[in-house]
Every structure is written in structure tokens, then in C-alpha cells.
Design a protein around this motif. Structure first.
Motif, PDB file in Angstrom:
ATOM      1  N   SER A  33     -34.891 -20.290   4.107  1.00  0.00           N
ATOM      2  CA  SER A  33     -33.790 -20.062   4.493  1.00  0.00           C
ATOM      3  C   SER A  33     -32.744 -19.773   3.320  1.00  0.00           C
ATOM      4  O   SER A  33     -32.770 -20.646   2.367  1.00  0.00           O
ATOM      5  N   TYR A  93     -28.723 -18.244   1.681  1.00  0.00           N
ATOM      6  CA  TYR A  93     -27.515 -17.372   1.945  1.00  0.00           C
ATOM      7  C   TYR A  93     -26.925 -17.227   0.373  1.00  0.00           C
ATOM      8  O   TYR A  93     -27.705 -17.611  -0.629  1.00  0.00           O
ATOM      9  N   ARG A 102     -20.209 -16.022   0.805  1.00  0.00           N
ATOM     10  CA  ARG A 102     -19.515 -17.103   1.776  1.00  0.00           C
ATOM     11  C   ARG A 102     -18.098 -17.353   1.454  1.00  0.00           C
ATOM     12  O   ARG A 102     -17.290 -17.515   2.187  1.00  0.00           O
ATOM     13  N   VAL A 129     -15.884 -14.296   2.108  1.00  0.00           N
ATOM     14  CA  VAL A 129     -15.685 -14.340   3.653  1.00  0.00           C
ATOM     15  C   VAL A 129     -14.702 -15.419   4.230  1.00  0.00           C
ATOM     16  O   VAL A 129     -13.790 -15.036   4.794  1.00  0.00           O
ATOM     17  N   SER A 158     -14.502  -9.072   1.210  1.00  0.00           N
ATOM     18  CA  SER A 158     -15.883  -8.967   1.157  1.00  0.00           C
ATOM     19  C   SER A 158     -16.598  -8.746  -0.347  1.00  0.00           C
ATOM     20  O   SER A 158     -15.721  -8.330  -1.292  1.00  0.00           O
ATOM     21  N   ASP A 196     -23.548  -7.582   1.730  1.00  0.00           N
ATOM     22  CA  ASP A 196     -22.947  -7.444   3.003  1.00  0.00           C
ATOM     23  C   ASP A 196     -22.635  -8.802   3.453  1.00  0.00           C
ATOM     24  O   ASP A 196     -23.011  -9.851   2.940  1.00  0.00           O
ATOM     25  N   ASP A 197     -21.399  -8.909   4.116  1.00  0.00           N
ATOM     26  CA  ASP A 197     -20.974 -10.246   4.629  1.00  0.00           C
ATOM     27  C   ASP A 197     -21.898 -11.000   5.515  1.00  0.00           C
ATOM     28  O   ASP A 197     -21.643 -12.181   5.482  1.00  0.00           O
ATOM     29  N   HIS A 198     -22.941 -10.639   6.122  1.00  0.00           N
ATOM     30  CA  HIS A 198     -23.781 -11.139   6.715  1.00  0.00           C
ATOM     31  C   HIS A 198     -24.652 -12.238   5.718  1.00  0.00           C
ATOM     32  O   HIS A 198     -25.216 -13.238   6.084  1.00  0.00           O
ATOM     33  N   TRP A 199     -24.397 -12.057   4.456  1.00  0.00           N
ATOM     34  CA  TRP A 199     -25.086 -12.881   3.472  1.00  0.00           C
ATOM     35  C   TRP A 199     -24.414 -14.202   3.214  1.00  0.00           C
ATOM     36  O   TRP A 199     -24.920 -15.189   2.625  1.00  0.00           O
ATOM     37  N   ASP A 225     -23.872 -16.125   6.024  1.00  0.00           N
ATOM     38  CA  ASP A 225     -24.756 -16.770   6.889  1.00  0.00           C
ATOM     39  C   ASP A 225     -26.033 -17.024   6.314  1.00  0.00           C
ATOM     40  O   ASP A 225     -26.574 -16.287   5.527  1.00  0.00           O
ATOM     41  N   ARG A 282     -29.781 -16.927   6.171  1.00  0.00           N
ATOM     42  CA  ARG A 282     -30.755 -15.951   6.629  1.00  0.00           C
ATOM     43  C   ARG A 282     -32.359 -16.468   6.266  1.00  0.00           C
ATOM     44  O   ARG A 282     -32.467 -16.900   5.536  1.00  0.00           O
TER      45      ARG A 282
END
Length: 78
Positions: free
Chosen positions: A15, A17, A22, A25, A30, A35-38, A40, A42
């Protein structure tokens, strides 16, 4: 996962991030590269002989110097 574990190899779930993403965001910004998904958590699956090797492998691909944080490394199964 690139291959089925061979003798002595095991499947690990990592897991991870990115703390820089973070933080950005949270401020409605950004990162220039990631990417912004990082922001969260992962999950990355990888095959290694032990937890030490799994951590080493993930750190090579996702270095701490780029803001990546490993939250957990756990042994899993297929």
C-alpha cells in the motif's frame, strides 16, 4: 504481476501513496508529474522472496525522494 512465483518467491501487496500529491490535492492543486490519484492509497502487487526484497523493489520504482510513502507491505496469496 509479471510471473507466477517460483520456489522461494511470494506474492506481496504494498500500500503506497505520494505525500507531495496528497498535500497539493488538499490545497486544490495538482502535482506537475504525478496524477492526483496518488493522493489516495494505492495497492501494488509484486513477487519477492521476502518483505525486505519487496520493500527494496518498491522503493526503486517509487522512491521516497519523489514523495512516495509505503504504508504497508503484507504477504498475500493468489
Amino acid at each position: 504481476m509479471l510471473h507466477i512465483p517460483m520456489d522461494g518467491e511470494r506474492l506481496f501487496e504494498v500500500s503506497i501513496y505520494n505525500k507531495l500529491v496528497r498535500s497539493l490535492v488538499k490545497e486544490n492543486q495538482s502535482h506537475d508529474v504525478f496524477d492526483d490519484h496518488w493522493a489516495d492509497l494505492r495497492i501494488q502487487n509484486l513477487i519477492a522472496r521476502d518483505e525486505y526484497e519487496a520493500r527494496r523493489m518498491i522503493c526503486e520504482r517509487f522512491p521516497e525522494s519523489d514523495g512516495f510513502v509505503i504504508e504497508t507491505v503484507k504477504l498475500t496469496s493468489f
